[in-house]
Design a protein around this motif. Structure first.
Motif, mmCIF file in Angstrom:
data_model
loop_
_atom_site.group_PDB
_atom_site.id
_atom_site.type_symbol
_atom_site.label_atom_id
_atom_site.label_comp_id
_atom_site.label_asym_id
_atom_site.label_seq_id
_atom_site.Cartn_x
_atom_site.Cartn_y
_atom_site.Cartn_z
ATOM 1 N N ARG A 7 0.909 -1.311 -0.074
ATOM 2 C CA ARG A 7 -0.001 -0.078 0.049
ATOM 3 C C ARG A 7 0.920 1.224 -0.057
ATOM 4 N NH1 ARG A 7 -5.325 -0.808 0.882
ATOM 5 N NH2 ARG A 7 -5.904 -2.703 1.865
ATOM 6 N N THR A 98 -2.054 -3.948 -1.142
ATOM 7 C CA THR A 98 -2.979 -3.404 -2.055
ATOM 8 C C THR A 98 -3.157 -4.263 -3.251
ATOM 9 O OG1 THR A 98 -4.546 -1.827 -2.664
ATOM 10 C CG2 THR A 98 -2.233 -1.338 -3.026
ATOM 11 N N GLU A 155 -11.467 -0.808 3.632
ATOM 12 C CA GLU A 155 -10.956 0.349 2.942
ATOM 13 C C GLU A 155 -11.599 1.587 3.519
ATOM 14 O OE1 GLU A 155 -9.662 0.996 -0.134
ATOM 15 O OE2 GLU A 155 -8.919 -1.162 0.169
#
Length: 176
Positions: A7, A98, A155
């Motif tokens: 991420r 991610t 999220e």
């Protein structure tokens, strides 16, 4: 196959972006179905990616676990491509990861039975009923997002795309 990266605010949004740059290394499982997809692809971007991976054998991993560990260890300098089902499962549990971009390739799974098996038709019908009734989706949600550590990486609603305002689309539409 899906692309998995740590991420971060990444300039990489797709396989095309990854193929065009030279800073982030990328790979897959050596000899796996994702590697075979790149090796056999006739699409220029994927063929270019295969050429890179083939010339840099150190980007290949022996397992998905090893690939995920390398993504985390290299802190944004390595992207790992693996089966979308595994990516879905892992990004629910390892919040530093991610998924980037959409599916690179889409293949379904099957159950192999001997020719003329009496179980073929009943199994096909049962799977079809589970799918049409939404039960397969419910099971995937249960085992991917709730059980065994799933759902840890919800999220952040603020991290998504911002809504468009009139100023964003004023040149496209006339507002009456």
């Amino acid at each position: 196959a899906f692309l998995t990266v740590e991420r971060m605010d990444s300039p990489i949004e797709s396989a095309e972006d990854l193929a065009r740059q030279q800073k982030i290394k990328y790979g897959s499982i050596q000899g796996g179905s994702t590697s075979a997809f790149f090796r056999d692809s006739k699409i220029n971007t994927y063929a270019k990616m295969w050429a890179y991976m083939n010339q840099n054998p150190n980007v290949f991993m022996r397992s998905s676990k090893e690939g995920v560990e390398r993504v985390l260890k290299e802190d944004g300098a390595y992207a790992f491509m693996m089966e979308s089902t595994v990516v879905d499962y892992v990004v629910e549990r390892v919040c530093e990861l991610t998924q980037v971009g959409g599916l690179l390739d889409n293949k379904g799974y099957g159950i192999g039975l001997p020719p003329n098996s009496p179980y073929r038709k009943p199994m096909s019908n049962a799977i079809l009923q589970l799918q049409e009734g939404g039960r397969l989706h419910v099971l995937k949600e249960k085992w991917w997002k709730r059980m065994r550590g799933g759902g840890q990486c919800e999220e952040n609603p603020d991290s998504g795309a911002a809504a468009l305002s009139i100023a964003n689309v004023g040149g496209i539409f006339f507002v009456l």
